[in-house]
Design a protein around this motif. Structure first.
Motif, PDB file in Angstrom:
ATOM      1  N   TYR A 150      33.993  26.486  33.679  1.00 45.67           N
ATOM      2  CA  TYR A 150      34.325  26.650  32.269  1.00 45.67           C
ATOM      3  C   TYR A 150      33.593  25.585  31.456  1.00 45.67           C
ATOM      4  O   TYR A 150      32.975  24.674  32.021  1.00 45.67           O
ATOM      5  CB  TYR A 150      35.839  26.534  32.064  1.00 45.67           C
ATOM      6  CG  TYR A 150      36.455  25.389  32.834  1.00 45.67           C
ATOM      7  CD1 TYR A 150      36.323  24.075  32.401  1.00 45.67           C
ATOM      8  CD2 TYR A 150      37.152  25.614  34.020  1.00 45.67           C
ATOM      9  CE1 TYR A 150      36.865  23.016  33.111  1.00 45.67           C
ATOM     10  CE2 TYR A 150      37.700  24.570  34.749  1.00 45.67           C
ATOM     11  CZ  TYR A 150      37.556  23.271  34.293  1.00 45.67           C
ATOM     12  OH  TYR A 150      38.071  22.225  35.010  1.00 45.67           O
ATOM     13  N   ARG A 151      33.648  25.694  30.132  1.00 40.46           N
ATOM     14  CA  ARG A 151      32.930  24.773  29.260  1.00 40.46           C
ATOM     15  C   ARG A 151      33.769  23.542  28.902  1.00 40.46           C
ATOM     16  O   ARG A 151      33.225  22.510  28.515  1.00 40.46           O
ATOM     17  CB  ARG A 151      32.508  25.500  27.981  1.00 40.46           C
ATOM     18  CG  ARG A 151      31.597  26.696  28.266  1.00 40.46           C
ATOM     19  CD  ARG A 151      31.235  27.461  27.012  1.00 40.46           C
ATOM     20  NE  ARG A 151      30.385  26.675  26.123  1.00 40.46           N
ATOM     21  CZ  ARG A 151      29.890  27.126  24.983  1.00 40.46           C
ATOM     22  NH1 ARG A 151      30.173  28.364  24.583  1.00 40.46           N
ATOM     23  NH2 ARG A 151      29.111  26.356  24.231  1.00 40.46           N
ATOM     24  N   ALA A 197      45.753  20.878  38.581  1.00 44.79           N
ATOM     25  CA  ALA A 197      46.213  19.940  37.562  1.00 44.79           C
ATOM     26  C   ALA A 197      45.014  19.296  36.874  1.00 44.79           C
ATOM     27  O   ALA A 197      44.031  18.941  37.529  1.00 44.79           O
ATOM     28  CB  ALA A 197      47.090  18.868  38.199  1.00 44.79           C
ATOM     29  N   VAL A 198      45.096  19.166  35.566  1.00 46.30           N
ATOM     30  CA  VAL A 198      44.055  18.512  34.789  1.00 46.30           C
ATOM     31  C   VAL A 198      44.700  17.535  33.812  1.00 46.30           C
ATOM     32  O   VAL A 198      45.853  17.705  33.410  1.00 46.30           O
ATOM     33  CB  VAL A 198      43.179  19.521  34.011  1.00 46.30           C
ATOM     34  CG1 VAL A 198      42.463  20.461  34.978  1.00 46.30           C
ATOM     35  CG2 VAL A 198      44.014  20.325  33.016  1.00 46.30           C
ATOM     36  N   SER A 199      43.942  16.510  33.447  1.00 47.76           N
ATOM     37  CA  SER A 199      44.439  15.487  32.535  1.00 47.76           C
ATOM     38  C   SER A 199      43.623  15.513  31.251  1.00 47.76           C
ATOM     39  O   SER A 199      42.393  15.436  31.280  1.00 47.76           O
ATOM     40  CB  SER A 199      44.341  14.105  33.193  1.00 47.76           C
ATOM     41  OG  SER A 199      44.817  13.099  32.329  1.00 47.76           O
ATOM     42  N   LYS A 208      40.287  30.659  36.337  1.00 49.50           N
ATOM     43  CA  LYS A 208      39.283  30.942  35.302  1.00 49.50           C
ATOM     44  C   LYS A 208      39.179  29.801  34.299  1.00 49.50           C
ATOM     45  O   LYS A 208      38.407  29.869  33.357  1.00 49.50           O
ATOM     46  CB  LYS A 208      39.625  32.245  34.583  1.00 49.50           C
ATOM     47  CG  LYS A 208      39.519  33.486  35.474  1.00 49.50           C
ATOM     48  CD  LYS A 208      39.801  34.749  34.693  1.00 49.50           C
ATOM     49  CE  LYS A 208      39.680  35.979  35.572  1.00 49.50           C
ATOM     50  NZ  LYS A 208      39.955  37.245  34.824  1.00 49.50           N
ATOM     51  N   GLY A 209      40.019  28.782  34.511  1.00 51.54           N
ATOM     52  CA  GLY A 209      39.993  27.626  33.618  1.00 51.54           C
ATOM     53  C   GLY A 209      40.968  27.703  32.461  1.00 51.54           C
ATOM     54  O   GLY A 209      40.959  26.830  31.592  1.00 51.54           O
TER      55      GLY A 209
END
Length: 231
Positions: free
Chosen positions: A57-58, A73-75, A86-87
């Motif tokens: 993804y962008r 998990a993302v911060s 798929k983001g």
């Protein structure tokens, strides 16, 4: 290419296949997880790549982690949350911290309180804890406000009435626990399986466990707590 054959290089900043560098170097990377995606960080930020080395993804994040149950998990500046393969963000809530999904359930922290959420990000129960661990074989360990630990099921219900100072998840029908006298093993009903207490111990492995007795000696015990031999 088969993502299962892609390995993190010795420097921890790229990937190799059969000993040959294929992607990188990055600032940092983590290994590939199903369905074939890996977290990377470069000068633009943190994101995920697929098994062809292409960005998924962008969007860029402060930090990204591996996929579990097709969620990662993302911060971000707003907090931590989970994205799909798929983001896309799974839910709108932002947490102080997110764990990884295990058995379709994930631990999160909000305002210093821990609890579990489902695959859609909904809390599984109303109770909040000082700490909550991952689920394994249908149960998780949580620490209450009074400092004592217990096992709960996926609906937040206590598995048994016993509370311990320290507690571990179940492994082959037994869990490590600690009371005021020391460490021991308990069964699924929360009861001690023997009367002895130890300075430390490991989970049972095919009927036996490594322990350190109160005298500081290491033993191998059976599931009745009997010493089989000393090390």
């Amino acid at each position: 290419m088969n993502w299962k054959n892609i390995k993190v290089n010795a420097e921890g900043n790229g990937f190799c296949l059969e000993g040959q560098a294929i992607f990188g170097p990055y600032k940092s990377v983590l290994k590939f997880h199903a369905p074939g995606l890996a977290p990377v960080e470069d000068e633009t930020g943190s994101y995920h790549i697929n098994s062809e080395g292409m960005a998924l993804y962008r969007q860029r994040y402060l930090r990204t982690f591996g996929y579990y149950c097709e969620r990662a998990a993302v911060s971000s500046e707003q907090g931590q949350f989970h994205i799909d393969t798929k983001g896309n963000a799974i839910y709108g809530e932002r947490y102080d911290w997110c764990g990884n999904y295990q058995q379709d359930i994930c631990t999160v922290r909000k305002g210093g309180e821990y609890f579990h959420i489902d695959l859609q990000g909904h809390p599984l129960y109303e109770e909040r804890y000082r700490y909550a661990g991952d689920f394994r074989d249908g149960y998780a360990c949580v620490r209450q406000a009074d400092g004592y630990c217990l096992h709960i099921d996926s609906q937040g219900r206590a598995l048994h009435p016993y509370r311990y100072l320290e507690l571990d998840v179940f492994h082959k029908g037994f869990a490590r626990a600690k009371d005021e006298a020391g460490w021991l093993h308990i069964d699924l009903a929360g009861r001690p399986v023997y009367n002895r207490r130890f300075l430390q111990l490991e989970p049972f492995y095919n009927g036996f466990a490594l322990v350190q007795n109160q005298g500081g000696e290491h033993e191998i015990i059976n599931e009745k707590g009997d010493c089989q031999h000393k090390i």
